[in-house]
Design a protein around this motif. Structure first.
Motif, mmCIF file in Angstrom:
data_model
loop_
_atom_site.group_PDB
_atom_site.id
_atom_site.type_symbol
_atom_site.label_atom_id
_atom_site.label_comp_id
_atom_site.label_asym_id
_atom_site.label_seq_id
_atom_site.Cartn_x
_atom_site.Cartn_y
_atom_site.Cartn_z
ATOM 1 N N ASN A 198 0.849 -1.186 0.000
ATOM 2 C CA ASN A 198 0.000 0.000 0.000
ATOM 3 C C ASN A 198 0.881 1.230 0.000
ATOM 4 O O ASN A 198 1.819 1.337 0.783
ATOM 5 C CB ASN A 198 -0.885 0.033 1.245
ATOM 6 C CG ASN A 198 -1.834 -1.150 1.303
ATOM 7 O OD1 ASN A 198 -1.834 -1.977 0.406
ATOM 8 N ND2 ASN A 198 -2.610 -1.227 2.347
ATOM 9 N N GLN A 215 -6.082 4.927 2.110
ATOM 10 C CA GLN A 215 -7.114 5.164 1.110
ATOM 11 C C GLN A 215 -7.905 6.420 1.422
ATOM 12 O O GLN A 215 -8.348 6.637 2.541
ATOM 13 C CB GLN A 215 -8.068 3.966 1.038
ATOM 14 C CG GLN A 215 -9.114 4.115 -0.057
ATOM 15 C CD GLN A 215 -10.061 2.938 -0.077
ATOM 16 O OE1 GLN A 215 -10.261 2.295 0.951
ATOM 17 N NE2 GLN A 215 -10.664 2.666 -1.224
ATOM 18 N N GLN A 218 -11.196 7.914 1.318
ATOM 19 C CA GLN A 218 -12.511 7.311 1.221
ATOM 20 C C GLN A 218 -13.430 8.047 0.253
ATOM 21 O O GLN A 218 -14.403 7.493 -0.234
ATOM 22 C CB GLN A 218 -13.153 7.263 2.616
ATOM 23 C CG GLN A 218 -12.424 6.364 3.603
ATOM 24 C CD GLN A 218 -12.439 4.908 3.200
ATOM 25 O OE1 GLN A 218 -13.388 4.439 2.604
ATOM 26 N NE2 GLN A 218 -11.368 4.191 3.514
ATOM 27 N N THR A 275 -12.803 3.525 -6.198
ATOM 28 C CA THR A 275 -11.725 2.552 -6.323
ATOM 29 C C THR A 275 -11.983 1.609 -7.488
ATOM 30 O O THR A 275 -13.089 1.079 -7.640
ATOM 31 C CB THR A 275 -11.580 1.736 -5.026
ATOM 32 O OG1 THR A 275 -11.255 2.612 -3.950
ATOM 33 C CG2 THR A 275 -10.493 0.675 -5.159
ATOM 34 N N ASN A 298 -8.637 5.614 -6.781
ATOM 35 C CA ASN A 298 -7.770 4.729 -6.023
ATOM 36 C C ASN A 298 -7.733 3.394 -6.761
ATOM 37 O O ASN A 298 -8.660 3.049 -7.498
ATOM 38 C CB ASN A 298 -8.306 4.521 -4.606
ATOM 39 C CG ASN A 298 -8.185 5.779 -3.769
ATOM 40 O OD1 ASN A 298 -7.185 6.476 -3.830
ATOM 41 N ND2 ASN A 298 -9.215 6.074 -2.987
ATOM 42 N N VAL A 347 -6.730 -0.906 -6.917
ATOM 43 C CA VAL A 347 -6.312 -2.220 -6.448
ATOM 44 C C VAL A 347 -5.822 -2.953 -7.682
ATOM 45 O O VAL A 347 -6.600 -3.225 -8.602
ATOM 46 C CB VAL A 347 -7.458 -3.004 -5.783
ATOM 47 C CG1 VAL A 347 -6.977 -4.397 -5.373
ATOM 48 C CG2 VAL A 347 -8.010 -2.244 -4.583
ATOM 49 N N LYS A 407 -3.149 -0.256 -3.915
ATOM 50 C CA LYS A 407 -2.932 -1.515 -3.208
ATOM 51 C C LYS A 407 -2.592 -2.572 -4.244
ATOM 52 O O LYS A 407 -3.387 -2.845 -5.148
ATOM 53 C CB LYS A 407 -4.176 -1.933 -2.424
ATOM 54 C CG LYS A 407 -3.998 -3.257 -1.655
ATOM 55 C CD LYS A 407 -5.240 -3.586 -0.855
ATOM 56 C CE LYS A 407 -5.087 -4.910 -0.104
ATOM 57 N NZ LYS A 407 -3.978 -4.905 0.862
ATOM 58 N N LEU A 432 -9.791 -7.530 0.644
ATOM 59 C CA LEU A 432 -10.331 -6.173 0.485
ATOM 60 C C LEU A 432 -11.436 -5.894 1.499
ATOM 61 O O LEU A 432 -11.544 -4.769 1.999
ATOM 62 C CB LEU A 432 -10.846 -5.974 -0.938
ATOM 63 C CG LEU A 432 -9.772 -6.034 -2.030
ATOM 64 C CD1 LEU A 432 -10.373 -5.777 -3.403
ATOM 65 C CD2 LEU A 432 -8.655 -5.032 -1.759
ATOM 66 N N ILE A 473 -12.068 -1.904 1.938
ATOM 67 C CA ILE A 473 -11.935 -1.250 0.632
ATOM 68 C C ILE A 473 -13.117 -1.652 -0.243
ATOM 69 O O ILE A 473 -13.308 -2.827 -0.546
ATOM 70 C CB ILE A 473 -10.611 -1.640 -0.057
ATOM 71 C CG1 ILE A 473 -9.427 -1.130 0.762
ATOM 72 C CG2 ILE A 473 -10.561 -1.084 -1.488
ATOM 73 C CD1 ILE A 473 -8.078 -1.582 0.246
ATOM 74 N N LYS A 474 -13.900 -0.668 -0.621
ATOM 75 C CA LYS A 474 -15.065 -0.893 -1.479
ATOM 76 C C LYS A 474 -14.647 -0.720 -2.940
ATOM 77 O O LYS A 474 -14.047 0.287 -3.302
ATOM 78 C CB LYS A 474 -16.183 0.092 -1.131
ATOM 79 C CG LYS A 474 -17.425 -0.035 -2.011
ATOM 80 C CD LYS A 474 -18.546 0.859 -1.497
ATOM 81 C CE LYS A 474 -18.338 2.317 -1.851
ATOM 82 N NZ LYS A 474 -18.618 2.594 -3.295
#
Length: 267
Positions: free
Chosen positions: A2, A6, A8, A12, A36, A38, A63, A82, A87-88
């Motif tokens: 990471n 994050q 928010q 993402t 953001n 992943v 991430k 996640l 993490i959404k």
């Protein structure tokens, strides 16, 4: 892996096969658009370099998840990791995939089963896991990367073409099911694209590719991204690719298959 906490308030995007090719170019576009990220790939070293680059250039949260998607437990492990990190995922990009070239009776079964797992089973599994939360939230986007190969059978790459046909059919079907939910599904069907894909498959010397100009991965990614943001269901980059995809409807399948076989053969 990471690079920062994050934010928010930002959305993402999760991208598989993010270390190279179309996946990497999509990651660049999402990063530039203040998402953001992943990023999932089995190349951990490359993921680390990308995360550092994006953090420095864009200030995004990145991430990196190092996973071999040919292993059946990988989708559930990604989803659980996640969830535990709170993490959404707002956008799911199922980009990871590979091909195998050769006569089906001569190709390696173990490698083809891994290809089915990556191209088809993992894509389906990840979609199932993340889609349910998207529907509950009333918003979300999914981009599945298929291929122009999805529109016809592919002798000498029989299993690969079949996996891409599945992705196209699957994506169209669930896009219809999701109408009115706030969640959209887009399937990207590029033709031959400049990347390491063709060297890995061993088909770089085929009539279809040798000496031919191919669309670059950045252009394909940009077209796919714009279609995703518009909520378009099917996108085929390039006029000739669109024409060929549509024309196969009007030609007997036996003829289409012979034409593809001829194009796939080496010069």
């Amino acid at each position: 892996m990471n690079t920062t906490h994050q934010a928010q308030s930002k959305k993402t995007a999760l991208i598989t096969g993010a270390a190279s090719g179309i996946g990497y170019e999509l990651a660049c576009i999402f990063a530039a658009d203040d998402y953001n990220l992943v990023l999932v790939d089995k190349n951990g070293l490359k993921l680390g370099e990308i995360a550092d680059k994006f953090q420095s250039k864009f200030g995004n949260f990145v991430k990196g998840i190092v996973k071999d998607l040919s292993i059946s437990t990988s989708p559930e492990e990604i989803f659980t990791e996640l969830q535990q990190a709170n993490i959404k995922v707002d956008v799911l990009v199922n980009n990871a995939g590979f091909g195998i070239y050769g006569l089906f009776q001569e190709t390696n079964l173990a490698a083809e089963l891994e290809m089915l797992q990556v191209n088809l089973v993992c894509l389906t599994h990840l979609t199932k896991l993340f889609l349910q939360d998207m529907v509950k939230q009333g918003e979300g986007k999914i981009l599945n990367v298929a291929s122009a190969a999805a529109f016809q059978p592919g002798p000498l790459m029989a299993v690969y073409f079949a996996t891409k046909a599945y992705i196209l059919s699957f994506s169209e079907a669930i896009a219809n099911e999701l109408e009115g939910t706030g969640v959209t599904v887009t399937v990207l069907c590029p033709g031959s694209t400049e990347s390491a894909f063709h060297q890995r498959t061993g088909m770089a010397d085929s009539k279809m590719l040798k000496g031919k100009r191919m669309m670059d991965a950045q252009t394909v990614a940009e077209i796919g991204y714009r279609a995703l943001m518009r909520g378009k269901t099917i996108v085929i980059p390039g006029f000739m690719n669109k024409l060929l995809a549509k024309s196969v409807r009007f030609v007997p399948r036996r003829i289409v298959t012979k034409i593809v076989r001829n194009m796939q053969e080496e010069k």
